[in-house]
Motif scaffolding. Structure first.
Motif, PDB file in Angstrom:
ATOM      1  N   ALA A 177       0.818  -1.020   0.057  1.00 36.22           N
ATOM      2  CA  ALA A 177      -0.128  -0.052   0.106  1.00 36.22           C
ATOM      3  C   ALA A 177       0.743   1.231  -0.131  1.00 36.22           C
ATOM      4  CB  ALA A 177      -1.045   0.099   1.270  1.00 36.22           C
ATOM      5  N   LEU A 178       1.946   1.190   0.627  1.00 35.81           N
ATOM      6  CA  LEU A 178       3.046   2.326   0.294  1.00 35.81           C
ATOM      7  C   LEU A 178       4.431   1.933  -0.698  1.00 35.81           C
ATOM      8  CD1 LEU A 178       3.623   3.644   4.024  1.00 35.81           C
ATOM      9  CD2 LEU A 178       2.331   4.458   2.404  1.00 35.81           C
ATOM     10  N   SER A 179       4.754   2.743  -1.308  1.00 37.69           N
ATOM     11  CA  SER A 179       6.115   2.323  -2.235  1.00 37.69           C
ATOM     12  C   SER A 179       6.940   2.548  -1.372  1.00 37.69           C
ATOM     13  CB  SER A 179       5.942   3.484  -3.358  1.00 37.69           C
ATOM     14  OG  SER A 179       6.310   4.698  -2.844  1.00 37.69           O
ATOM     15  N   ALA A 180       8.061   2.102  -1.741  1.00 33.05           N
ATOM     16  CA  ALA A 180       9.418   2.193  -0.994  1.00 33.05           C
ATOM     17  C   ALA A 180       9.809   3.638  -0.641  1.00 33.05           C
ATOM     18  CB  ALA A 180      10.655   1.570  -1.701  1.00 33.05           C
ATOM     19  N   GLN A 181       9.578   4.416  -1.700  1.00 29.80           N
ATOM     20  CA  GLN A 181       9.960   5.941  -1.441  1.00 29.80           C
ATOM     21  C   GLN A 181       9.028   6.611  -0.423  1.00 29.80           C
ATOM     22  OE1 GLN A 181       9.375   8.466  -5.047  1.00 29.80           O
ATOM     23  NE2 GLN A 181      10.350  10.230  -3.999  1.00 29.80           N
ATOM     24  N   GLN A 182       7.781   6.342  -0.447  1.00 24.02           N
ATOM     25  CA  GLN A 182       6.678   6.713   0.515  1.00 24.02           C
ATOM     26  C   GLN A 182       7.093   6.185   1.888  1.00 24.02           C
ATOM     27  OE1 GLN A 182       3.224   5.172  -1.511  1.00 24.02           O
ATOM     28  NE2 GLN A 182       2.459   7.190  -1.842  1.00 24.02           N
ATOM     29  N   TYR A 183       7.393   4.978   1.880  1.00 25.92           N
ATOM     30  CA  TYR A 183       7.788   4.540   3.346  1.00 25.92           C
ATOM     31  C   TYR A 183       9.204   5.177   3.775  1.00 25.92           C
ATOM     32  CZ  TYR A 183       9.440   1.840   7.162  1.00 25.92           C
ATOM     33  OH  TYR A 183       9.567   1.318   8.342  1.00 25.92           O
TER      34      TYR A 183
END
Length: 148
Positions: free
Chosen positions: A39-45
């Motif tokens: 639900a979250l991309s690596a960048q968002q996380y």
């Protein structure tokens, strides 16, 4: 990010003798679960994690954490009993993932502060409260209105 902000504000409003049911560290566990579930991309996380790290480095750490756990089947039964709209779509695999992320965060915290693990799978709310009072006797002069 909204949950992180909410938890920070709760931390800031809680005095030195306060007991919180969740704090900024619990929001990290949920963010990890969202990342692992896609639900979250690596960048968002990574962005979230950097904000989380910045904020927690500015907050005083908790004196101790009581990490409540339960088996996934018990958690699913408790979620169904609560019947909250958001939780109706939770699968046992997602609940298990969230529980594992909470374990990971508790392990990270244990390197810096006391973390007490309490498996509540076979306990009723009164037993959980009694055990909590044993673990943190100086902090539990509060009478809870309701335990879910």
């Amino acid at each position: 990010m909204e949950t992180l902000l909410l938890r920070v504000l709760q931390n800031l409003r809680t005095n030195d003798t306060g007991v919180m049911d969740q704090d900024v560290h619990s929001s990290l566990a949920y963010a990890k679960a969202l990342r692992l579930s896609g639900a979250l991309s690596a960048q968002q996380y990574e962005t979230y994690y950097r904000y989380h790290h910045l904020i927690t480095s500015a907050l005083p750490p908790p004196e101790a954490v009581v990490h409540l756990t339960a088996r996934t089947d018990v958690l699913m039964r408790r979620l169904r009993r609560r019947n909250r709209v958001l939780e109706r779509s939770f699968t046992s695999s997602y609940v298990s993932l969230v529980a594992q992320c909470f374990e990971d965060v508790a392990e990270e915290l244990a390197a810096r502060i006391p973390v007490h693990h309490l498996d509540t799978s076979d306990m009723n709310p009164d037993q959980v409260l009694a055990r909590f009072e044993e673990l943190l006797p100086a902090r539990t002069s509060l009478t809870p209105r309701r335990i879910n």
